[in-house]
Design a protein around this motif. Sequence first.
Motif, short mmCIF file in Angstrom:
data_model
loop_
_atom_site.label_atom_id
_atom_site.label_comp_id
_atom_site.label_asym_id
_atom_site.label_seq_id
_atom_site.Cartn_x
_atom_site.Cartn_y
_atom_site.Cartn_z
N GLY A 106 0.81 -1.21 0.00
CA GLY A 106 0.00 0.00 0.00
C GLY A 106 0.84 1.26 0.00
N GLY A 107 1.98 1.22 -0.67
CA GLY A 107 2.84 2.40 -0.75
C GLY A 107 3.70 2.62 0.48
N ARG A 108 3.65 1.69 1.43
CA ARG A 108 4.44 1.82 2.65
C ARG A 108 5.50 0.73 2.72
NH1 ARG A 108 0.59 1.55 7.56
NH2 ARG A 108 2.55 2.08 8.63
N LEU A 109 6.65 1.09 3.29
CA LEU A 109 7.74 0.14 3.47
C LEU A 109 7.59 -0.51 4.83
CD1 LEU A 109 10.41 -0.84 2.06
CD2 LEU A 109 11.59 0.78 3.55
N LEU A 110 7.32 -1.82 4.84
CA LEU A 110 7.07 -2.52 6.09
C LEU A 110 8.12 -3.60 6.33
CD1 LEU A 110 3.19 -2.94 5.82
CD2 LEU A 110 4.46 -1.18 7.06
N PRO A 111 8.60 -3.72 7.55
CA PRO A 111 9.59 -4.75 7.85
C PRO A 111 8.94 -6.12 7.94
CG PRO A 111 9.06 -3.56 9.84
CD PRO A 111 8.33 -2.86 8.73
N THR A 112 9.67 -7.14 7.50
CA THR A 112 9.20 -8.51 7.63
C THR A 112 9.38 -8.97 9.08
OG1 THR A 112 11.36 -9.43 7.09
CG2 THR A 112 9.85 -8.98 5.25
N GLU A 113 8.80 -10.14 9.38
CA GLU A 113 8.97 -10.70 10.72
C GLU A 113 10.43 -11.01 10.99
OE1 GLU A 113 6.73 -10.97 13.20
OE2 GLU A 113 5.46 -9.82 11.82
N GLU A 114 11.15 -11.44 9.94
CA GLU A 114 12.58 -11.70 10.10
C GLU A 114 13.33 -10.43 10.47
OE1 GLU A 114 10.90 -14.84 7.44
OE2 GLU A 114 10.75 -12.66 7.58
N ALA A 115 12.94 -9.33 9.82
CA ALA A 115 13.60 -8.05 10.10
C ALA A 115 13.38 -7.63 11.55
CB ALA A 115 13.08 -6.97 9.16
N LYS A 116 12.17 -7.86 12.05
CA LYS A 116 11.88 -7.49 13.44
C LYS A 116 12.72 -8.31 14.41
CE LYS A 116 7.09 -6.19 12.38
NZ LYS A 116 5.65 -6.53 12.59
N LEU A 117 12.87 -9.60 14.14
CA LEU A 117 13.69 -10.44 15.02
C LEU A 117 15.16 -10.06 14.94
CD1 LEU A 117 12.02 -13.92 14.33
CD2 LEU A 117 11.81 -12.50 16.38
N ILE A 118 15.60 -9.74 13.70
CA ILE A 118 17.00 -9.33 13.53
C ILE A 118 17.27 -8.03 14.28
CG2 ILE A 118 18.67 -8.45 11.84
CD1 ILE A 118 17.46 -10.47 9.84
N LEU A 119 16.30 -7.11 14.26
CA LEU A 119 16.47 -5.83 14.95
C LEU A 119 16.66 -6.04 16.45
CD1 LEU A 119 16.53 -2.74 14.77
CD2 LEU A 119 14.06 -2.77 15.18
N VAL A 120 15.93 -6.98 17.03
CA VAL A 120 16.08 -7.26 18.46
C VAL A 120 17.52 -7.65 18.77
CG1 VAL A 120 15.42 -8.81 20.33
CG2 VAL A 120 13.67 -7.90 18.78
N GLU A 121 18.11 -8.53 17.95
CA GLU A 121 19.48 -8.96 18.17
C GLU A 121 20.47 -7.83 17.92
OE1 GLU A 121 20.47 -11.89 19.45
OE2 GLU A 121 18.31 -12.16 19.73
N VAL A 122 20.20 -7.04 16.87
CA VAL A 122 21.08 -5.91 16.57
C VAL A 122 21.11 -4.91 17.72
CG1 VAL A 122 21.32 -3.85 15.11
CG2 VAL A 122 20.93 -6.08 14.05
N GLU A 123 19.94 -4.59 18.28
CA GLU A 123 19.89 -3.63 19.37
C GLU A 123 20.56 -4.18 20.63
OE1 GLU A 123 19.01 -0.48 19.15
OE2 GLU A 123 18.75 -0.91 17.02
N ARG A 124 20.42 -5.50 20.85
CA ARG A 124 21.08 -6.11 22.00
C ARG A 124 22.60 -5.98 21.88
NH1 ARG A 124 23.43 -10.85 23.04
NH2 ARG A 124 22.89 -11.66 20.98
N VAL A 125 23.13 -6.27 20.68
CA VAL A 125 24.58 -6.18 20.47
C VAL A 125 25.04 -4.73 20.55
CG1 VAL A 125 26.43 -6.53 18.78
CG2 VAL A 125 24.69 -8.29 19.12
N TYR A 126 24.26 -3.81 19.98
CA TYR A 126 24.66 -2.40 20.04
C TYR A 126 24.66 -1.89 21.48
CZ TYR A 126 25.29 -0.83 15.24
OH TYR A 126 25.81 -0.61 13.99
N GLY A 127 23.70 -2.38 22.28
CA GLY A 127 23.69 -1.99 23.69
C GLY A 127 24.94 -2.48 24.41
#
Length: 297
Positions: free
Chosen positions: A57-78
């Motif tokens: 619908g004209g919007r860029l939406l993250p996949t479920e994989e992207a959401k899970l990857i973000l959790v790990e990325v933020e944990r490592v960045y922290g």
Amino acid sequence: MAKARLKERQIEVFRAVMATGSLTSAAQQLGVSQPSLSMTIRRFEDEIGAPLFERIGGRLLPTEEAKLILVEVERVYGQFDRLSEAIRSIATGDASVFRFGTTPSIGMRLVPKALKRLKERHGARTFYCDFLAQKDIRDYLLFGQGSCVTTIAEANDPTLDTRVIARGKLVCLMPRAHRLARHASISPGMLAKETLISFAPETPHGRYIDATYARAGVARRTDIFVHFVEAAISFVSEDIGVSIIDQFSAVDCERAGLVAIPMENSVDIPAYVHWYRFRPRPRATDELIEALVEIAV
């Protein structure tokens, strides 16, 4: 075959797109062109073998994989942020443990004042202060029990380095109501009939006192021998007699109802900081020296 290692830039771009929800906004945030950012995302997806974003619908939406990857990325960045803070704390000494020794002559008055300043400047640092006898100084430093030692005792040892932080004189300590308390200075001869609380000739205080008496041509007669200045101060506070100590130990003696009157023709009494020559000197040692110099002026 080993899988290609993800690049830090790919992770950085991924985080920016997830945070902004827009390729255009992420590109502006990172200061790159949108086509370049899109290419980085595509390569990231190719390397991990999974799609990260979909346009719906004209919007860029993250996949479920992207959401899970973000959790790990933020944990490592922290964790990385905490690592960076820890490295900076170690480099500045703000969150380190600093252990040092002192003999009572410096430790009774100057060290607490210097330590107060250091604690104000380095609130997260933990301090250990060990009170030592003169005979224990070398082994304390040689075996790395502490970083440095503050004292009025000279160190004639090739393994130790030394910094003189101040030079003082001898003072005569007595109760405020003592008959000699109004004198501007005290000579050894004036103490001939007093009960003298003093130190053995082989101690640092004893050597300084005997050298001052020798200048006056008077022999010292000691009635009560003590080894540490705090004992001398306590005995004088009980009005047992008078004592001759270094001026560093007599700081703030007025709080105990005592007065410290300069001894005539007193020899100089250096205040030292000693450390082991063949071991890197912590920055905290230099900061202690600086604080002691400030206090002793």
